[in-house]
Enzyme design. Sequence first.
Site, PDB file in Angstrom:
ATOM      1  N   SER A 194       0.803  -1.036  -0.056  1.00  0.00           N
ATOM      2  CA  SER A 194       0.087   0.042   0.160  1.00  0.00           C
ATOM      3  C   SER A 194       0.985   1.203  -0.116  1.00  0.00           C
ATOM      4  O   SER A 194       1.838   1.279   0.765  1.00  0.00           O
ATOM      5  CB  SER A 194      -0.900  -0.020   1.170  1.00  0.00           C
ATOM      6  OG  SER A 194      -1.540   1.166   1.237  1.00  0.00           O
ATOM      7  N   HIS A 196       0.288   4.272   0.838  1.00  0.00           N
ATOM      8  CA  HIS A 196       0.198   5.498   2.015  1.00  0.00           C
ATOM      9  C   HIS A 196       1.041   5.022   3.099  1.00  0.00           C
ATOM     10  O   HIS A 196       0.978   5.852   4.170  1.00  0.00           O
ATOM     11  CB  HIS A 196      -1.253   5.968   2.138  1.00  0.00           C
ATOM     12  CG  HIS A 196      -2.125   5.040   3.047  1.00  0.00           C
ATOM     13  ND1 HIS A 196      -2.188   5.124   4.238  1.00  0.00           N
ATOM     14  CD2 HIS A 196      -2.605   3.820   2.423  1.00  0.00           C
ATOM     15  CE1 HIS A 196      -3.196   4.201   4.616  1.00  0.00           C
ATOM     16  NE2 HIS A 196      -3.260   3.306   3.618  1.00  0.00           N
ATOM     17  N   CYS A 321      -8.677   1.397  11.918  1.00  0.00           N
ATOM     18  CA  CYS A 321      -9.739   1.145  11.634  1.00  0.00           C
ATOM     19  C   CYS A 321     -10.571   0.688  12.767  1.00  0.00           C
ATOM     20  O   CYS A 321     -11.695   0.845  12.805  1.00  0.00           O
ATOM     21  CB  CYS A 321      -9.719  -0.127  10.534  1.00  0.00           C
ATOM     22  SG  CYS A 321      -8.196  -0.120   9.511  1.00  0.00           S
TER      23      CYS A 321
HETATM   24  C1  LIG Z   1      -1.266  -4.880   7.485  1.00  0.00           C
HETATM   25  C2  LIG Z   1      -2.220  -4.225   6.953  1.00  0.00           C
HETATM   26  N1  LIG Z   1      -2.852  -4.681   5.657  1.00  0.00           N
HETATM   27  C3  LIG Z   1      -3.734  -3.877   5.101  1.00  0.00           C
HETATM   28  C4  LIG Z   1      -3.847  -2.599   5.191  1.00  0.00           C
HETATM   29  C5  LIG Z   1      -5.014  -1.891   4.392  1.00  0.00           C
HETATM   30  O1  LIG Z   1      -4.268  -1.130   3.694  1.00  0.00           O
HETATM   31  P1  LIG Z   1      -5.175   0.371   2.801  1.00  0.00           P
HETATM   32  O2  LIG Z   1      -5.151   1.197   4.063  1.00  0.00           O
HETATM   33  O3  LIG Z   1      -4.063   0.662   1.806  1.00  0.00           O
HETATM   34  O4  LIG Z   1      -6.172  -0.298   2.346  1.00  0.00           O
HETATM   35  C6  LIG Z   1      -3.440  -1.986   6.369  1.00  0.00           C
HETATM   36  C7  LIG Z   1      -3.795  -0.731   6.810  1.00  0.00           C
HETATM   37  O5  LIG Z   1      -3.967  -0.289   7.968  1.00  0.00           O
HETATM   38  C8  LIG Z   1      -2.464  -2.796   7.178  1.00  0.00           C
HETATM   39  O6  LIG Z   1      -1.849  -2.190   8.318  1.00  0.00           O
END
Ligand SMILES: Cc1ncc(COP(=O)(O)O)c(C=O)c1O
Length: 384
Positions: A194, A196, A321
């Site tokens: 990802s 960001h 989240c």
């Molecule tokens: C381990 C992990 N996987 C996946 C994600 C999701 O990524 P995105 O925010 O780009 O959808 C996150 C985001 O917090 C994460 O920490």
Amino acid sequence: MIYCDHNATTPLRQEVLEAMGPFLHDDFGNASSAHALGARARQAVEQARAHVARLIGAQPSEVVFTSGGTESNNLAILGVAAEVGRSTILSTPIEHASVREPVQALREHGYTVQMLGVDPVGRVDPSELETLLDGGPAALVSVGWANNEIGTIQPIDAIGPLCRARQVLVHVDAVQAAGKVPVHVRGADLLSLSAHKLGGPKGVGALYVRRGVALRPLMLGGGQERGWRPGTENVAGIVGMGEACRLAAAELTAFAAASRVLRDGLWFGIEDAIPDVRRNGPGEMDCLPNTLNVSFEGIRGEALVAALDLEGVAVSSGSACAAGAGEPSHVLLALGRGRMAARDGVRFSLGRTSTAHEIEQVVHTTIAVVQRMRAAKGRDLRHE
Ligand SMILES: Cc1ncc(COP(=O)(O)O)c(C=O)c1O
């Protein structure tokens, strides 16, 4: 504001913004168009793909751009499951929701799901995986390279060969690991990234798909990204991700070393001055260098996050989240903590912009806030 929440997201790097700029203005072409403007966009997308591939030791043709880590994880897990049909999927109880929920959805659709255990610091045991793999056929193992809440790094180099020897596919969620520790696709068939989380823009990510892996797209309606991710490419976002990955690769060693020093200083400062604190996750080696998760006995994580926010320090409890949900952390629960204790973790996650001066201030503020909260709690208890 002192920002210590880089595992939630990172500030967009200036170099990244500058690289993206032209594709938000003059070079606005559609990367699929046959004219010169389209060709410029296509060239930029392919250059970005090469930068992403280089960060993880992949071939550019194995990189698929997506809308972020969540989509990459869903595409990997649901896309493989759709190809192989009902079968067994293995994962761990400490994964991000974007892994846990698709795995859970597959369980509801008749797939068999087996969870690997984790030890008290969140590590999986490759020998347990070996036993499970030998117990019956499986289609996919999905394991995070590094945990977003407590920073635990999994032994991917041991897991990969165990699965490959048994023709079981391995999906690795490397969203938190990339840019903080060396990440390589050696042990993976699919790997999620990802932008960001490493200085790039939000809403763009990538999935590494090893050549030959059968994957069904989640969406239909266009041939972009070799059909795996149809839809007009987010050219500026992809360019930003490429630049962020290029910079991350160049700065990886220095970044890891600098953040480890700051992170350890933060922990020692807290541990020296505040009684009854507990570090969640592994101490040194198998932990992300920027991540510190601490429980302060008697203080609810969410309350401390709110109190630190009022003092200008941004941290989080659980994952971004889950924050605000008032739920215990599923990660701390999996480590064996009770439901109350699993609400106590506070995550400090440092980044490229963190400084020693900031860390001193964070230590100072945390000491003052914890003392104040504990004193207030003591007063409340005496009045009960
Ligand atoms: C381990 C992990 N996987 C996946 C994600 C999701 O990524 P995105 O925010 O780009 O959808 C996150 C985001 O917090 C994460 O920490």
